[in-house]
Enzyme design. Structure first.
Site, PDB file in Angstrom:
ATOM      1  N   LYS A   1       8.042 -11.468 -15.245  1.00  0.00           N
ATOM      2  CA  LYS A   1       7.719 -11.626 -13.820  1.00  0.00           C
ATOM      3  C   LYS A   1       6.609 -12.644 -13.621  1.00  0.00           C
ATOM      4  O   LYS A   1       6.666 -13.471 -12.739  1.00  0.00           O
ATOM      5  CB  LYS A   1       7.333 -10.267 -13.226  1.00  0.00           C
ATOM      6  CG  LYS A   1       6.998 -10.318 -11.742  1.00  0.00           C
ATOM      7  CD  LYS A   1       8.224 -10.663 -10.916  1.00  0.00           C
ATOM      8  CE  LYS A   1       7.936 -10.853  -9.454  1.00  0.00           C
ATOM      9  NZ  LYS A   1       8.990 -11.658  -8.786  1.00  0.00           N
TER      10      LYS A   1
ATOM     11  N   HIS B   1      29.297 -39.767  -7.218  1.00  0.00           N
ATOM     12  CA  HIS B   1      28.639 -40.586  -8.243  1.00  0.00           C
ATOM     13  C   HIS B   1      28.675 -39.903  -9.608  1.00  0.00           C
ATOM     14  O   HIS B   1      27.945 -40.288 -10.505  1.00  0.00           O
ATOM     15  CB  HIS B   1      27.198 -40.891  -7.816  1.00  0.00           C
ATOM     16  CG  HIS B   1      27.132 -41.642  -6.529  1.00  0.00           C
ATOM     17  ND1 HIS B   1      27.440 -42.973  -6.439  1.00  0.00           N
ATOM     18  CD2 HIS B   1      26.863 -41.226  -5.265  1.00  0.00           C
ATOM     19  CE1 HIS B   1      27.337 -43.359  -5.174  1.00  0.00           C
ATOM     20  NE2 HIS B   1      26.996 -42.314  -4.444  1.00  0.00           N
TER      21      HIS B   1
ATOM     22  N   ARG C   1       5.078   0.297  -6.433  1.00  0.00           N
ATOM     23  CA  ARG C   1       4.978  -0.626  -5.298  1.00  0.00           C
ATOM     24  C   ARG C   1       3.906  -1.698  -5.537  1.00  0.00           C
ATOM     25  O   ARG C   1       3.838  -2.667  -4.791  1.00  0.00           O
ATOM     26  CB  ARG C   1       4.595   0.157  -4.027  1.00  0.00           C
ATOM     27  CG  ARG C   1       5.667   1.105  -3.564  1.00  0.00           C
ATOM     28  CD  ARG C   1       5.087   2.201  -2.700  1.00  0.00           C
ATOM     29  NE  ARG C   1       4.588   1.729  -1.427  1.00  0.00           N
ATOM     30  CZ  ARG C   1       5.235   1.835  -0.273  1.00  0.00           C
ATOM     31  NH1 ARG C   1       6.423   2.390  -0.247  1.00  0.00           N
ATOM     32  NH2 ARG C   1       4.700   1.415   0.845  1.00  0.00           N
TER      33      ARG C   1
ATOM     34  N   GLU D   1      19.390 -17.218 -13.464  1.00  0.00           N
ATOM     35  CA  GLU D   1      18.447 -16.313 -14.117  1.00  0.00           C
ATOM     36  C   GLU D   1      18.934 -14.876 -14.177  1.00  0.00           C
ATOM     37  O   GLU D   1      18.596 -14.165 -15.112  1.00  0.00           O
ATOM     38  CB  GLU D   1      17.025 -16.417 -13.535  1.00  0.00           C
ATOM     39  CG  GLU D   1      16.835 -15.920 -12.144  1.00  0.00           C
ATOM     40  CD  GLU D   1      15.389 -16.044 -11.670  1.00  0.00           C
ATOM     41  OE1 GLU D   1      14.464 -15.937 -12.468  1.00  0.00           O
ATOM     42  OE2 GLU D   1      15.204 -16.243 -10.452  1.00  0.00           O
TER      43      GLU D   1
ATOM     44  N   TRP E   1      -2.930  -2.486  -1.543  1.00  0.00           N
ATOM     45  CA  TRP E   1      -2.505  -3.823  -1.976  1.00  0.00           C
ATOM     46  C   TRP E   1      -3.221  -4.738  -1.003  1.00  0.00           C
ATOM     47  O   TRP E   1      -2.880  -4.786   0.183  1.00  0.00           O
ATOM     48  CB  TRP E   1      -0.991  -3.917  -1.873  1.00  0.00           C
ATOM     49  CG  TRP E   1      -0.412  -5.288  -1.920  1.00  0.00           C
ATOM     50  CD1 TRP E   1      -0.089  -6.070  -0.849  1.00  0.00           C
ATOM     51  CD2 TRP E   1      -0.061  -6.044  -3.073  1.00  0.00           C
ATOM     52  NE1 TRP E   1       0.435  -7.261  -1.281  1.00  0.00           N
ATOM     53  CE2 TRP E   1       0.466  -7.278  -2.627  1.00  0.00           C
ATOM     54  CE3 TRP E   1      -0.143  -5.803  -4.451  1.00  0.00           C
ATOM     55  CZ2 TRP E   1       0.907  -8.260  -3.506  1.00  0.00           C
ATOM     56  CZ3 TRP E   1       0.304  -6.794  -5.311  1.00  0.00           C
ATOM     57  CH2 TRP E   1       0.816  -7.996  -4.842  1.00  0.00           C
TER      58      TRP E   1
ATOM     59  N   CYS F   1       0.830  -1.198   0.000  1.00  0.00           N
ATOM     60  CA  CYS F   1       0.000   0.000   0.000  1.00  0.00           C
ATOM     61  C   CYS F   1       0.870   1.256   0.000  1.00  0.00           C
ATOM     62  O   CYS F   1       2.021   1.227   0.403  1.00  0.00           O
ATOM     63  CB  CYS F   1      -0.872   0.023   1.245  1.00  0.00           C
ATOM     64  SG  CYS F   1      -1.875  -1.435   1.456  1.00  0.00           S
TER      65      CYS F   1
ATOM     66  N   LYS G   1      18.668 -18.714  -8.856  1.00  0.00           N
ATOM     67  CA  LYS G   1      18.906 -17.259  -8.809  1.00  0.00           C
ATOM     68  C   LYS G   1      20.132 -16.894  -9.641  1.00  0.00           C
ATOM     69  O   LYS G   1      20.111 -15.930 -10.394  1.00  0.00           O
ATOM     70  CB  LYS G   1      19.161 -16.779  -7.369  1.00  0.00           C
ATOM     71  CG  LYS G   1      18.002 -16.684  -6.434  1.00  0.00           C
ATOM     72  CD  LYS G   1      17.021 -15.586  -6.701  1.00  0.00           C
ATOM     73  CE  LYS G   1      15.962 -16.042  -7.654  1.00  0.00           C
ATOM     74  NZ  LYS G   1      14.832 -16.780  -7.168  1.00  0.00           N
TER      75      LYS G   1
ATOM     76  N   ASN H   1      -1.433   1.594   6.038  1.00  0.00           N
ATOM     77  CA  ASN H   1      -0.559   0.545   5.470  1.00  0.00           C
ATOM     78  C   ASN H   1      -0.239  -0.425   6.585  1.00  0.00           C
ATOM     79  O   ASN H   1      -0.031  -0.008   7.720  1.00  0.00           O
ATOM     80  CB  ASN H   1       0.775   1.122   4.992  1.00  0.00           C
ATOM     81  CG  ASN H   1       0.638   1.895   3.710  1.00  0.00           C
ATOM     82  OD1 ASN H   1      -0.450   2.052   3.187  1.00  0.00           O
ATOM     83  ND2 ASN H   1       1.752   2.396   3.227  1.00  0.00           N
ATOM     84  N   GLY H   2      -0.117  -1.711   6.239  1.00  0.00           N
ATOM     85  CA  GLY H   2       0.269  -2.700   7.249  1.00  0.00           C
ATOM     86  C   GLY H   2      -0.876  -3.652   7.547  1.00  0.00           C
ATOM     87  O   GLY H   2      -1.840  -3.758   6.777  1.00  0.00           O
TER      88      GLY H   2
ATOM     89  N   GLU I   1      17.486 -23.495  -5.006  1.00  0.00           N
ATOM     90  CA  GLU I   1      16.987 -22.134  -5.193  1.00  0.00           C
ATOM     91  C   GLU I   1      18.137 -21.178  -5.507  1.00  0.00           C
ATOM     92  O   GLU I   1      18.034 -20.325  -6.398  1.00  0.00           O
ATOM     93  CB  GLU I   1      16.193 -21.690  -3.951  1.00  0.00           C
ATOM     94  CG  GLU I   1      15.796 -20.223  -3.896  1.00  0.00           C
ATOM     95  CD  GLU I   1      14.997 -19.723  -5.095  1.00  0.00           C
ATOM     96  OE1 GLU I   1      14.548 -20.535  -5.918  1.00  0.00           O
ATOM     97  OE2 GLU I   1      14.850 -18.491  -5.218  1.00  0.00           O
TER      98      GLU I   1
HETATM   99  O1  M6R Z   1       4.228 -16.200  -9.589  1.00  0.00           O
HETATM  100  P1  M6R Z   1       4.742 -17.603  -9.370  1.00  0.00           P
HETATM  101  O2  M6R Z   1       5.329 -17.795  -8.008  1.00  0.00           O
HETATM  102  O3  M6R Z   1       3.753 -18.663  -9.690  1.00  0.00           O
HETATM  103  O4  M6R Z   1       5.940 -17.743 -10.400  1.00  0.00           O
HETATM  104  C1  M6R Z   1       6.628 -18.945 -10.532  1.00  0.00           C
HETATM  105  C2  M6R Z   1       7.907 -18.778 -11.297  1.00  0.00           C
HETATM  106  O5  M6R Z   1       7.654 -18.281 -12.583  1.00  0.00           O
HETATM  107  C3  M6R Z   1       8.886 -17.826 -10.586  1.00  0.00           C
HETATM  108  O6  M6R Z   1       9.155 -18.257  -9.285  1.00  0.00           O
HETATM  109  C4  M6R Z   1      10.202 -17.736 -11.357  1.00  0.00           C
HETATM  110  O7  M6R Z   1      10.875 -18.941 -11.292  1.00  0.00           O
HETATM  111  C5  M6R Z   1      11.067 -16.607 -10.803  1.00  0.00           C
HETATM  112  N1  M6R Z   1      11.609 -15.833 -11.859  1.00  0.00           N
HETATM  113  C6  M6R Z   1      12.208 -17.083  -9.977  1.00  0.00           C
HETATM  114  O8  M6R Z   1      13.009 -16.067  -9.506  1.00  0.00           O
END
Ligand code: M6R
Length: 609
Positions: free
Chosen positions: A604, A503, A27, A487, A74, A2, A484, A100-101, A480
Site C-alpha cells: 500500500k 501510428h 478504518r 495491478e 483520523w 474516525c 488499475k 466523526n466528520g 489510470e
Molecule cells: O501513497 P502515494 O499516493 O504516494 O502512493 C503512490 C503509488 O504508490 C500508488 O498510487 C500506487 O500506484 C497504487 N497502488 C495505485 O493503485
C-alpha cells in the site's frame, strides 16, 4: 477514518469501548480516547498513537463506570496529538463529545465562542461542539444538543454525554454514518457495525438530522426539531469479517462505493458563496508572480491524477507545467530554482520517491504544495502549502477514492491559481464549482452500472490484453484505468491516445480484442467515434463511457456496452468516468480469482525505493 463507540448499560464501559475501537482499527486512525462517567464526574484519557498506547495508560489508571464514549481519530484539523485526540470536553468537563466528520463552519463558530470567553485547547473542529453544547446548556443536554446541531454545517456524527445526565448518551448524525445497537439492559452507539457486533445484531441506522437518546433500557429517536420518530430495526446477518468491509467482499469495492462521500468531504468548506476557498494554500498573488515554472511530481495513481492537474492548471491558470514521476525526477537533475513551485500528490504522504523529490526541490529553494490524504504525514510536514484530500483511510492497495479526490483537489488548485492571476470569471468559477459539487451524483450513476460492468468483465475474463483509448482528459483517465487493471487482475493492459492508434498500436487489434473507450470530451467526440469505427471494423469488442447525447452514435457504431454520464462539464467527466474503469478492473480481478485487496508484489505504501 474516525471511529465512534458508545455504551450505556450495567457492565463496565471501558473494556467494551476499547474492544469496540479495536474492531474499528481497520478504518485507520492516529489516536484514540475514552470518556466514562463515574462518581459524579466524567473521566477521560486520550493518546496519540495506537490503541495499545491508550491501553497502557488505562492499565495504570482505569476508567470505572458503565456509561461512556470512545473514539479513534483520523486527523483532519490539527495534527495527531494527545490534545487533538477525542473526546473533547467543555471547560468544566461536564460535557464530553466524540465526533466523526468535518465541521465546515468551525472557524466562524470558534471566533464567536472565543468572543464569549471560551478557551480552546486543541486545533480541532470538534472542540467547538463541546463548547457550543456548554453555551446552550441550561440543565437539559438534549435541548443543548438539538440547538448545537442546528448551528453546525458540514458532516458529523456525534456521541455526547453529560455528567448532569449520567445515565444517558446522545447520538446525532448528519452526512456521517452512525448506528444504534439494542442489547438487553444495555445499548450502544457506533460509527460502524463491527464495533458492536459481538454484543448485538439489532441495529438502527440513524439518518441525516436524526437524534437518538439512549439509556440502558430505552432508545428514543427524534427529528432535528425534537419530534419523536419511529425507526425500523435492521438485523445484521454478516459475519464479523464481512462487517469490517461494510458487507462488501473487498475493501476496494467498499472504497469505490465511498467515492461520492469522499468527494463531498473533499469539497466541504472549499466551495463557498465567495468562490473557491483553500485555507491551507497560502500562495499569494505576489508569490505567484514570482513563480516562473511549476513541476508536478508523484508516483503511480497519484501521478495519474497529476496528469489531469497539468491539464487543468494549463487551461485555467495558463501556467506551463512539467510533470514527472518522482522516481525519474529525483535522478534527472531537474531545473529547480527559488521561483519553482513543486506540486506533489501522495495518498499516504510517505512514498519514498516523492519525499526525495521534495527534498531536492526544497534544497534548491522551491516552494512545495502538497496534496495528501494523511494529516501529519511526512509529505504534509515538509510542504509549505497543503491541500488534504479528506478521502478517509484507503485500505485496498489499489487506489480509488484517493485518485478521484486528488483530481478534485487539482481542479480546485487550478481555479485558485487562475483566480489569483485574474483569469477566472465569476461565471466560469460558479459553473465549474457547481458541476464539481454535482459529481457525487454522477459517481452514483456509475455505481448503479456495477452489475452490467460485472457481466461484461465475467464474459471477457479470459482475455489476454485489454487496451484503453481516449483523447485529452479522457486519455488521462485511460492511463489510470489501465494501471488499475494491471495491478489487480494481472491482465496486460495499455492505454493509448486514440489519435496515436494509426501510428502503431492499431496493429494489435484483431477479432475479439477488448477495448475500453473513454469518450466524454465533447470537442474530441467525433474524432474518437472514427477511431471506434476503425477498431470495430477489425473485430474489436468495445465498451464506451461517454455523454448521454452521444449514446445513439456509439450504438450505431456497434459498441457493445455504452455507459453514459449525464449533466456534466467536460472537465468534471474524469471523476465519474474513472469509476466505470475501476469497477471493470475490480470485477475482472474477481472473475479471475485474484486477491483484490492485496495484489501480488505490491504494498500500500511504498516507503522504500
Ligand atoms: O501513497 P502515494 O499516493 O504516494 O502512493 C503512490 C503509488 O504508490 C500508488 O498510487 C500506487 O500506484 C497504487 N497502488 C495505485 O493503485
Amino acid at each position: 477514518m474516525c471511529g465512534i463507540v458508545g455504551y450505556v448499560g450495567d457492565r463496565q464501559a471501558q473494556d467494551i469501548l476499547v474492544n469496540g475501537l479495536e474492531k474499528l482499527e481497520y478504518r485507520g486512525y492516529d489516536s484514540a480516547g475514552l470518556a466514562v462517567f463515574d462518581e459524579g464526574k466524567i473521566d477521560y484519557q486520550k493518546k496519540k498513537g495506537r490503541i495499545q498506547q491508550l491501553k497502557e495508560v488505562l492499565d495504570e489508571k482505569p476508567l470505572a463506570g458503565s456509561v461512556g464514549i470512545g473514539h479513534t481519530r483520523w486527523a483532519t484539523h490539527g495534527e495527531p496529538s494527545d490534545v487533538n485526540a477525542h473526546p473533547h470536553v467543555s471547560s468544566d468537563e461536564k460535557i464530553a463529545v466524540v465526533h466523526n466528520g468535518i465541521i465546515e463552519n468551525y472557524m466562524e463558530l470558534k471566533d464567536k465562542l472565543i468572543k464569549e470567553g471560551y478557551e480552546f485547547q486543541s486545533d480541532t473542529d470538534t472542540e467547538v461542539v463541546a463548547h457550543l453544547l456548554d453555551s446552550y446548556y441550561d440543565g437539559d443536554i438534549f435541548e443543548a444538543a438539538k440547538k448545537t446541531a442546528k448551528d453546525l454545517k458540514g458532516s458529523y456524527s456525534l456521541g455526547i454525554m453529560s455528567s448532569d445526565d449520567p445515565d444517558k448518551l446522545i447520538a446525532i448524525r448528519k452526512n456521517s454514518p452512525l448506528i444504534i445497537g439494542m442489547g438487553e439492559n444495555e445499548n450502544f452507539i457506533a460509527s460502524d457495525v463491527p464495533a458492536i457486533l459481538e454484543h448485538t445484531r439489532n441495529i438502527y441506522y440513524l439518518d441525516n438530522d436524526e437524534i437518538a437518546v439512549l439509556t440502558k433500557d430505552s432508545v428514543d429517536f427524534y427529528d432535528e426539531d425534537g419530534n419523536s420518530i419511529e425507526k425500523k430495526e435492521t438485523v445484521i446477518t454478516w459475519d464479523p469479517e464481512d462487517a469490517e468491509k461494510g458487507g462488501y467482499p473487498y475493501f476496494m469495492l467498499k472504497e469505490i462505493n465511498e467515492q461520492p462521500k469522499a468527494i463531498e468531504d473533499t469539497l466541504i468548506g472549499r466551495i463557498t458563496e465567495d468562490g473557491i476557498k483553500l485555507d491551507d494554500v497560502i500562495i499569494t498573488k505576489e508569490d505567484l508572480d514570482k513563480i516562473d515554472h511549476v513541476h508536478i511530481v508523484a508516483c503511480g495513481t497519484a501521478y495519474n491524477a497529476g496528469l489531469l492537474g497539468k491539464a487543468f492548471i494549463e487551461k485555467y491558470a495558463r501556467i506551463p507545467i512539467e510533470i514527472e514521476t518522482a522516481s525519474e525526477y529525483r535522478y534527472k537533475d531537474p531545473i529547480i530554482t527559488e521561483n519553482t513551485l513543486l506540486i506533489v500528490l501522495s495518498q499516504s504522504g510517505e512514498t519514498a520517491d516523492t519525499l526525495a523529490a521534495i527534498d531536492i526541490a526544497k534544497k534548491a529553494g522551491a516552494r512545495v504544495l502538497a496534496i495528501t490524504n494523511v494529516v501529519g504525514s511526512s509529505v504534509a510536514r515538509e510542504a509549505d502549502d497543503i491541500l488534504y484530500t479528506n478521502a478517509g483511510p484507503e485500505i485496498a492497495v489499489a487506489s480509488t477514492k484517493a485518485y478521484v479526490t486528488q483530481v478534485a483537489c487539482m481542479l480546485l488548485i487550478a481555479l485558485h491559481l487562475a483566480k489569483l492571476k485574474g483569469l477566472l470569471s465569476e461565471e466560469d468559477q460558479k459553473r465549474i464549482a457547481e458541476s464539481l459539487l454535482n459529481s457525487p451524483k454522477q459517481i452514483e450513476e456509475a455505481l448503479e452500472a456495477s452489475e452490467e460492468i460485472e457481466e461484461f468483465a465475467y464474459e471477457n475474463k479470459d482475455l489476454h490484453d485489454v487496451y484503453l483509448i481516449g483523447r485529452g482528459l479522457d486519455y488521462d483517465s485511460c492511463i489510470e484505468g489501465s494501471l488499475k487493471i494491471k495491478e489487480i487482475s494481472y491482465v496486460h493492459s495499455e492505454s493509448f491516445s486514440a489519435g496515436e492508434l494509426k501510428h502503431g498500436p492499431i496493429a494489435l487489434v484483431e477479432d475479439g480484442t477488448v477495448l475500453l473507450v473513454v469518450a466524454t470530451q465533447d470537442k474530441t467526440f467525433d474524432k474518437l467515434l472514427s477511431n471506434i469505427l476503425e477498431v470495430r471494423s477489425r473485430g474489436a469488442k468495445v465498451l464506451a463511457i461517454a455523454q448521454e447525447k452521444h449514446r445513439d452514435a456509439l450504438e450505431k457504431a456497434g459498441v457493445e456496452k455504452v455507459f453514459c454520464i449525464t449533466d456534466l462539464e467536460d472537465d468534471i467527466a474524469p471523476i465519474p468516468a474513472v469509476v466505470y474503469l475501476q469497477l471493470f478492473a475490480y470485477y475482472l480481478a474477481v472473475a479471475r480469482g485474484c486477491d483484490v485487496d492485496k495484489p501480488k508484489n505490491l504494498a500500500k505504501s511504498v516507503t522504500v525505493e
